[in-house]
Motif scaffolding. Structure first.
Motif, PDB file in Angstrom:
ATOM      1  N   GLY A  78      31.679  54.937  36.236  1.00 15.04           N
ATOM      2  CA  GLY A  78      32.684  54.234  35.287  1.00 15.04           C
ATOM      3  C   GLY A  78      32.928  53.667  34.941  1.00 15.04           C
ATOM      4  N   SER A  79      31.599  52.463  35.733  1.00 16.88           N
ATOM      5  CA  SER A  79      31.517  51.574  35.429  1.00 16.88           C
ATOM      6  C   SER A  79      31.102  51.386  33.685  1.00 16.88           C
TER       7      SER A  79
ATOM      8  N   ILE B 282      40.091  52.226  43.057  1.00 18.36           N
ATOM      9  CA  ILE B 282      39.638  52.069  41.584  1.00 18.36           C
ATOM     10  C   ILE B 282      39.233  51.751  41.206  1.00 18.36           C
ATOM     11  N   VAL B 283      38.476  52.008  40.175  1.00 15.52           N
ATOM     12  CA  VAL B 283      37.833  51.160  38.654  1.00 15.52           C
ATOM     13  C   VAL B 283      39.306  51.697  37.482  1.00 15.52           C
ATOM     14  N   PRO B 284      39.656  50.025  37.029  1.00 20.55           N
ATOM     15  CA  PRO B 284      40.992  50.484  36.287  1.00 20.55           C
ATOM     16  C   PRO B 284      40.520  51.331  34.808  1.00 20.55           C
TER      17      PRO B 284
ATOM     18  N   ARG C  23      41.132  53.176  30.738  1.00 19.77           N
ATOM     19  CA  ARG C  23      41.202  52.128  29.439  1.00 19.77           C
ATOM     20  C   ARG C  23      42.366  51.506  29.561  1.00 19.77           C
ATOM     21  N   TYR C  24      43.981  52.448  29.825  1.00 21.11           N
ATOM     22  CA  TYR C  24      45.247  52.239  29.836  1.00 21.11           C
ATOM     23  C   TYR C  24      46.153  51.479  31.107  1.00 21.11           C
ATOM     24  N   ASP C  25      45.003  51.255  32.171  1.00 21.67           N
ATOM     25  CA  ASP C  25      45.382  50.680  33.261  1.00 21.67           C
ATOM     26  C   ASP C  25      45.453  48.992  33.726  1.00 21.67           C
ATOM     27  N   ARG C  26      43.951  48.186  33.199  1.00 26.32           N
ATOM     28  CA  ARG C  26      43.380  47.474  32.636  1.00 26.32           C
ATOM     29  C   ARG C  26      43.917  46.400  33.603  1.00 26.32           C
ATOM     30  N   PRO C  27      44.092  45.202  34.764  1.00 28.52           N
ATOM     31  CA  PRO C  27      44.663  44.376  34.765  1.00 28.52           C
ATOM     32  C   PRO C  27      44.743  42.984  33.691  1.00 28.52           C
ATOM     33  N   GLN C  28      46.020  42.713  33.587  1.00 32.87           N
ATOM     34  CA  GLN C  28      45.966  41.257  33.064  1.00 32.87           C
ATOM     35  C   GLN C  28      44.371  40.700  32.715  1.00 32.87           C
ATOM     36  N   GLY C  29      44.537  39.816  34.649  1.00 33.25           N
ATOM     37  CA  GLY C  29      43.642  38.875  34.612  1.00 33.25           C
ATOM     38  C   GLY C  29      42.040  39.626  34.989  1.00 33.25           C
TER      39      GLY C  29
ATOM     40  N   LEU D  46      39.532  41.644  36.225  1.00 29.25           N
ATOM     41  CA  LEU D  46      39.642  43.484  36.080  1.00 29.25           C
ATOM     42  C   LEU D  46      39.833  44.256  37.838  1.00 29.25           C
ATOM     43  N   LEU D  47      38.946  43.057  38.681  1.00 29.59           N
ATOM     44  CA  LEU D  47      38.880  43.299  40.158  1.00 29.59           C
ATOM     45  C   LEU D  47      40.129  42.839  40.974  1.00 29.59           C
ATOM     46  N   SER D  48      40.616  41.796  40.383  1.00 26.67           N
ATOM     47  CA  SER D  48      42.073  41.303  40.547  1.00 26.67           C
ATOM     48  C   SER D  48      42.878  42.345  41.489  1.00 26.67           C
ATOM     49  N   PRO D  49      43.660  43.873  41.353  1.00 25.95           N
ATOM     50  CA  PRO D  49      44.103  44.627  42.522  1.00 25.95           C
ATOM     51  C   PRO D  49      43.378  44.800  43.600  1.00 25.95           C
ATOM     52  N   ARG D  50      41.762  44.835  43.864  1.00 26.38           N
ATOM     53  CA  ARG D  50      41.089  45.062  44.912  1.00 26.38           C
ATOM     54  C   ARG D  50      40.140  44.593  45.515  1.00 26.38           C
TER      55      ARG D  50
END
Length: 324
Positions: free
Chosen positions: A42-43, A272-274, A276-282, A284-288
């Motif tokens: 999914g990358s 998990i990899v974000p 299309r509809y749950d991408r963080p604002q900053g 993309l790896l920040s939640p993990r």
């Protein structure tokens, strides 16, 4: 000049306002170079190369500042013009050998079709060249395989036939998309040895899309690490393995089973990899990310060059303060 030069490549599905599945990718490959593209499923690894090959159909939208192959702008080519390059100078091996071959035609017919389209060979000349190609990819009893159908071949044999078709016109750049995924371990090693040998023999560029970091360490000169459609680190082997500069690259390397010997559990990266509809604002790896800071949640970092390559991180690892 690079053999392949990609600048700001984006791929969307839907319309121009859709979240890109490949987002602003810059990539280059030199003649005779082996570049590995790695990352979780999914990358955007396969989609990137399919965009180059012109295999993204509607509702897919491909855009780029530059999509140059051997000095030709691939985005400007129409069907007939593209077919003069794709399959000849630019070729691709797909993930599943059992589905990349047409079950309705013999192996010999399919190889000869490539030879007719791109090299103008017909009849006995095409047949003899097809036999040479099967010998070249080390298929035993090659003459008897020409009249075989794909369902009569094992997975390893089918992959060798797919490789024979891909190199039939002696391409300048070969893309291998997970070429050993469907094969057992012993056959995987044989296929990789074959690919690398052909690459060196023909001095062609090779883009290797894979999850196998051990294969990358043994075969590639450079690595592009992708995450959620973005290149997050680009660097040389072995420096990238010895001292990764992006937290995601570090997490991939720590997840290699050999690095967890003696521990009760394998090392993993939570989450998990974000999509299309749950991408963080900053970032993309920040939640993990184990090193996340406040800035990472607010701003999206650019891919910045450093002394050993480039990393998409505000706080890259294993760099001196002056470089970081």
């Amino acid at each position: 000049m690079s053999l392949l030069d990609i600048k700001n490549l984006s791929v969307r599905f839907g319309d121009v306002t859709a979240v890109p599945v490949v987002d602003g990718l810059d990539l280059s490959v030199a003649k005779g170079e082996v570049l590995a593209i790695v990352g979780e499923s999914g990358s955007g690894k396969s989609v990137t190369m399919m965009a180059l090959m012109g295999l993204i159909d509607a509702p897919g939208i491909v855009s780029a500042d530059s999509l140059q192959f051997d000095g030709t702008d691939m985005l400007r080519l129409k069907g007939r013009q593209r077919r003069h390059i794709v399959g000849k100078d630019l070729s691709m091996i797909f993930q599943d050998p059992m589905t990349s071959l047409n079950p309705s035609f013999t192996v010999g017919y399919q190889i000869e079709e490539v030879l007719h389209q791109h090299m103008g060979l017909k009849g006995q000349a095409a047949r003899q060249r097809a036999l040479q190609l099967l010998d070249r990819v080390e298929i035993p009893a090659a003459a008897s395989r020409l009249n075989a159908y794909p369902h009569q071949l094992s997975g390893g044999m089918s992959q060798r036939v797919a490789i024979a078709m891909a190199i039939a016109a002696e391409p300048k750049l070969l893309i291998a998309d997970e070429p050993t995924t469907a094969l057992d371990v012993t056959i995987q090693a044989q296929i990789m040895e074959l690919l690398v040998g052909l690459q060196r023999e023909q001095d062609m560029g090779l883009v290797l899309i894979t999850h196998d970091l051990a294969v990358v360490a043994e075969t590639a000169q450079r690595v592009c690490v992708m995450y959620a459609g973005q290149a997050v680190e680009i660097g040389h082997v072995p420096q990238l393995f010895d001292a990764p500069t992006h937290p995601y690259t570090e997490a991939l390397l720590k997840a290699i089973p050999e690095h967890s010997q003696g521990q009760r559990r394998l090392t993993t990266l939570p989450g998990i990899v974000p999509g299309r509809y749950d991408r963080p604002q900053g970032c993309l790896l920040s939640p993990r990310c184990p090193y996340v800071q406040a800035r990472c949640h607010q701003q999206r970092p650019p891919l910045d060059a450093h002394e050993r390559g480039a990393a998409r991180c505000f706080y890259p690892l294993n760099l001196t303060a002056e470089v970081a």
